[in-house]
Every structure is written in C-alpha cells, then in structure tokens.
Write a protein that holds these residues in place. Structure first.
Motif, mmCIF file in Angstrom:
data_model
loop_
_atom_site.group_PDB
_atom_site.id
_atom_site.type_symbol
_atom_site.label_atom_id
_atom_site.label_comp_id
_atom_site.label_asym_id
_atom_site.label_seq_id
_atom_site.Cartn_x
_atom_site.Cartn_y
_atom_site.Cartn_z
ATOM 1 N N ALA A 150 15.175 -28.747 22.577
ATOM 2 C CA ALA A 150 16.525 -28.200 22.429
ATOM 3 C C ALA A 150 17.108 -28.565 21.062
ATOM 4 C CB ALA A 150 17.430 -28.708 23.544
ATOM 5 N N ILE A 151 16.888 -29.803 20.638
ATOM 6 C CA ILE A 151 17.398 -30.244 19.335
ATOM 7 C C ILE A 151 16.692 -29.494 18.204
ATOM 8 C CG2 ILE A 151 17.595 -32.213 17.775
ATOM 9 C CD1 ILE A 151 17.894 -33.994 20.247
ATOM 10 N N VAL A 152 15.370 -29.311 18.340
ATOM 11 C CA VAL A 152 14.614 -28.542 17.343
ATOM 12 C C VAL A 152 15.169 -27.126 17.231
ATOM 13 C CG1 VAL A 152 12.383 -27.463 16.850
ATOM 14 C CG2 VAL A 152 12.482 -29.870 17.496
ATOM 15 N N SER A 153 15.443 -26.506 18.375
ATOM 16 C CA SER A 153 15.951 -25.131 18.384
ATOM 17 C C SER A 153 17.297 -25.031 17.674
ATOM 18 C CB SER A 153 16.085 -24.636 19.827
ATOM 19 O OG SER A 153 14.835 -24.628 20.472
ATOM 20 N N THR A 159 19.749 -24.245 9.401
ATOM 21 C CA THR A 159 18.904 -24.775 8.334
ATOM 22 C C THR A 159 19.696 -25.325 7.150
ATOM 23 O OG1 THR A 159 18.708 -22.520 7.458
ATOM 24 C CG2 THR A 159 16.956 -23.283 8.925
ATOM 25 N N ASP A 160 20.965 -24.946 7.020
ATOM 26 C CA ASP A 160 21.774 -25.460 5.921
ATOM 27 C C ASP A 160 22.176 -26.922 6.144
ATOM 28 O OD1 ASP A 160 23.242 -24.418 8.089
ATOM 29 O OD2 ASP A 160 25.095 -24.499 6.904
ATOM 30 N N ASP A 161 22.105 -27.392 7.401
ATOM 31 C CA ASP A 161 22.451 -28.776 7.730
ATOM 32 C C ASP A 161 21.153 -29.550 7.941
ATOM 33 O OD1 ASP A 161 23.426 -31.171 8.623
ATOM 34 O OD2 ASP A 161 24.732 -30.321 10.170
ATOM 35 N N ARG A 162 20.610 -30.094 6.879
ATOM 36 C CA ARG A 162 19.282 -30.694 6.926
ATOM 37 C C ARG A 162 19.235 -32.008 7.707
ATOM 38 N NH1 ARG A 162 15.903 -27.993 3.668
ATOM 39 N NH2 ARG A 162 14.365 -29.668 3.731
ATOM 40 N N GLY A 163 20.379 -32.633 7.911
ATOM 41 C CA GLY A 163 20.389 -33.888 8.647
ATOM 42 C C GLY A 163 20.718 -33.730 10.111
ATOM 43 N N LEU A 164 20.847 -32.481 10.573
ATOM 44 C CA LEU A 164 21.295 -32.240 11.947
ATOM 45 C C LEU A 164 20.323 -32.808 12.975
ATOM 46 C CD1 LEU A 164 23.326 -30.981 13.870
ATOM 47 C CD2 LEU A 164 22.086 -28.805 13.658
ATOM 48 N N TYR A 165 19.028 -32.549 12.794
ATOM 49 C CA TYR A 165 18.054 -33.037 13.780
ATOM 50 C C TYR A 165 18.132 -34.554 13.919
ATOM 51 C CZ TYR A 165 13.784 -34.467 16.056
ATOM 52 O OH TYR A 165 12.899 -35.082 16.923
ATOM 53 N N ARG A 167 20.548 -36.629 13.257
ATOM 54 C CA ARG A 167 21.797 -37.104 13.877
ATOM 55 C C ARG A 167 21.767 -36.890 15.392
ATOM 56 N NH1 ARG A 167 24.191 -34.021 9.921
ATOM 57 N NH2 ARG A 167 25.257 -32.743 11.483
ATOM 58 N N LEU A 168 21.331 -35.717 15.810
ATOM 59 C CA LEU A 168 21.294 -35.430 17.242
ATOM 60 C C LEU A 168 20.263 -36.295 17.955
ATOM 61 C CD1 LEU A 168 21.618 -31.526 17.283
ATOM 62 C CD2 LEU A 168 23.387 -33.231 17.751
ATOM 63 N N MET A 169 19.130 -36.541 17.305
ATOM 64 C CA MET A 169 18.117 -37.400 17.922
ATOM 65 C C MET A 169 18.604 -38.837 18.002
ATOM 66 S SD MET A 169 15.403 -37.911 19.521
ATOM 67 C CE MET A 169 14.919 -36.186 19.566
ATOM 68 N N ALA A 170 19.356 -39.294 17.003
ATOM 69 C CA ALA A 170 19.911 -40.651 17.040
ATOM 70 C C ALA A 170 20.852 -40.814 18.228
ATOM 71 C CB ALA A 170 20.641 -40.957 15.733
ATOM 72 N N VAL A 171 21.665 -39.786 18.487
ATOM 73 C CA VAL A 171 22.566 -39.829 19.646
ATOM 74 C C VAL A 171 21.757 -39.855 20.942
ATOM 75 C CG1 VAL A 171 24.311 -38.545 20.927
ATOM 76 C CG2 VAL A 171 24.467 -38.696 18.446
ATOM 77 N N THR A 172 20.686 -39.067 20.993
ATOM 78 C CA THR A 172 19.837 -39.009 22.181
ATOM 79 C C THR A 172 19.185 -40.358 22.463
ATOM 80 O OG1 THR A 172 19.348 -36.663 21.807
ATOM 81 C CG2 THR A 172 17.826 -37.879 23.211
ATOM 82 N N VAL A 173 18.602 -40.954 21.452
ATOM 83 C CA VAL A 173 17.933 -42.245 21.625
ATOM 84 C C VAL A 173 18.941 -43.317 22.013
ATOM 85 C CG1 VAL A 173 16.611 -44.066 20.473
ATOM 86 C CG2 VAL A 173 16.038 -41.659 20.083
ATOM 87 N N ASP A 174 20.117 -43.295 21.391
ATOM 88 C CA ASP A 174 21.153 -44.274 21.734
ATOM 89 C C ASP A 174 21.562 -44.139 23.195
ATOM 90 O OD1 ASP A 174 23.160 -46.337 20.808
ATOM 91 O OD2 ASP A 174 24.522 -44.789 21.570
#
Length: 218
Positions: A150-153, A159-165, A167-174
């Motif tokens: 879902a985060i990859v999608s 694509t203009d927000d290169r740090g999005l993945y 950031r979202l994965m950091a929230v998921t892991v936390d």
C-alpha cells in the motif's frame, strides 16, 4: 526439456523481464512472444497465463530479496533489520511496475512461489524482532507485506515527494514496536479497529436508549 524448447523458454523469460521493466506487467504477451522470436502458442505452452510467466520471472528476482533477508538476520537492531528488508522489497517492486499489485492483490493461488518466498524471508526477520521483544506479537508477515504494498502504491503515485515512502514506513514500524509501561513490562496490545467500532456502536445504542427513557419520564 529439449534443447530448442529450453532456448525458447529462456528467451521468453529474458524478453518478459525487459518488457516488465520498460512497459510494466500489463504489456501484451503477444509482444513478448514476438520479441523472443516465437509464436504466442509457444509462449502459452510454457506459461499457461500471464501470472505463470510473471511468477517465473520474479521468482528469480525474489531470490535476491531472500538473500538480503539472510544478511539482515545479523543486524543488531531486529526492528531496523525488518524495516530495511521491507525497503528492499519496495525497491524491487518499483522497478517492475505492477509487480506488487500482482503479488499482493491476487489470491494465494496466483504467483504462489513468489508469495511463499516473500513470506518465508520476511517471516524470519519478523519472528526475530518479536522474539527480541521489539515488535508486537500480533503482527503477521502477510499483513505487513500488504501494508508495504500500500505504501509503495502511494509513493508511486506521488513521485515528486521522494521521501514519502520512508516517512510512511517509519510511521508503520513505529506503530509495530512494543510499548512498555513505567515498570518496564510490555504494554497490552490495542484493541482491533472492528472491536473499537463495535464498542462505539454499543455505547451509542446505550446512550440512545437512555435518552429515550429520560424523555419518557420527563
């Protein structure tokens, strides 16, 4: 397999891999057969449908992801190791547009080898993190892979927000990390979303009944 049949099989895999990278997994199978120098009938004799071809192509790619999981088993921080592995999965999925959707959205009967390899590789890292008390025990690898997809999608559509993945994965892991109480013991797991919905609905019904009773005796 006869030598000529093996050559056709290998050419089809090579052309399919290139086509999936350039055009995505929805590329016409006829085009793959044409570039491989064989007829569409030959393609279907080796691969009964699109997902059989994708499974054969990506099974080799996922071997690299499996090897990455083995390396990360020696990482000092088990939760960080799991997060790094999920990022490796995301990088491979992004290289082949449509791969994540094909693996995650379909039933288990679709691309079974890829799903099994992913769950086994990621499951070993998840189990290690749970045994270390770093990740909640109610987390399952199949659900975690769906979250990653879902985060990859979302990242692919922004694509203009290169740090999005990241950031979202950091929230998921936390959110998966085990919380501790003041005395150092693990805190209880949160109730599920549906349990909370049921409790809210029950509370609303009780409040409505109480209001009705109050109106009746007013």
């Amino acid at each position: 397999m006869r030598a000529d049949a093996q050559r056709n099989y290998d050419r089809l895999l090579q052309e399919a891999r290139q086509a999936f990278i350039v055009h995505g997994t929805d590329v016409a199978l006829e085009d793959i057969a044409k570039h491989a120098g064989v007829g569409i009938g030959t393609l279907y004799r080796h691969f009964p449908d699109r997902y059989a071809l994708m499974n054969a192509v990506f099974e080799q790619e996922i071997e690299a992801i499996t090897e990455r999981a083995r390396e990360l088993l020696h990482c000092g921080d088990p939760a960080e190791a799991l997060a790094r592995w999920l990022r490796s999965v995301a990088v491979h999925s992004t290289a082949y547009r449509g791969l994540a959707a094909a693996i995650m959205e379909g039933p288990d009967a679709r691309m079974p080898a890829c799903k099994s390899l992913l769950r086994t590789a990621g499951g070993s890292l998840l189990w290690r993190a749970q045994q270390a008390g770093a990740i909640r025990g109610d987390v399952e690898i199949a659900d975690l892979l769906k979250l990653n997809y879902a985060i990859v999608s979302i990242a692919e559509k922004n694509t203009d927000d290169r740090g999005l993945y990241d950031r979202l994965m950091a929230v998921t892991v936390d959110g998966m990390r085990v919380r501790h109480t003041e005395d150092g013991s693990p805190a209880g797991f949160r109730k599920s979303f549906l349990d909370q919905v049921d409790e809210m609905a029950a509370a609303n019904v009780a409040n409505a009944r109480g209001a009705a009773e109050a109106d009746r005796f007013a």
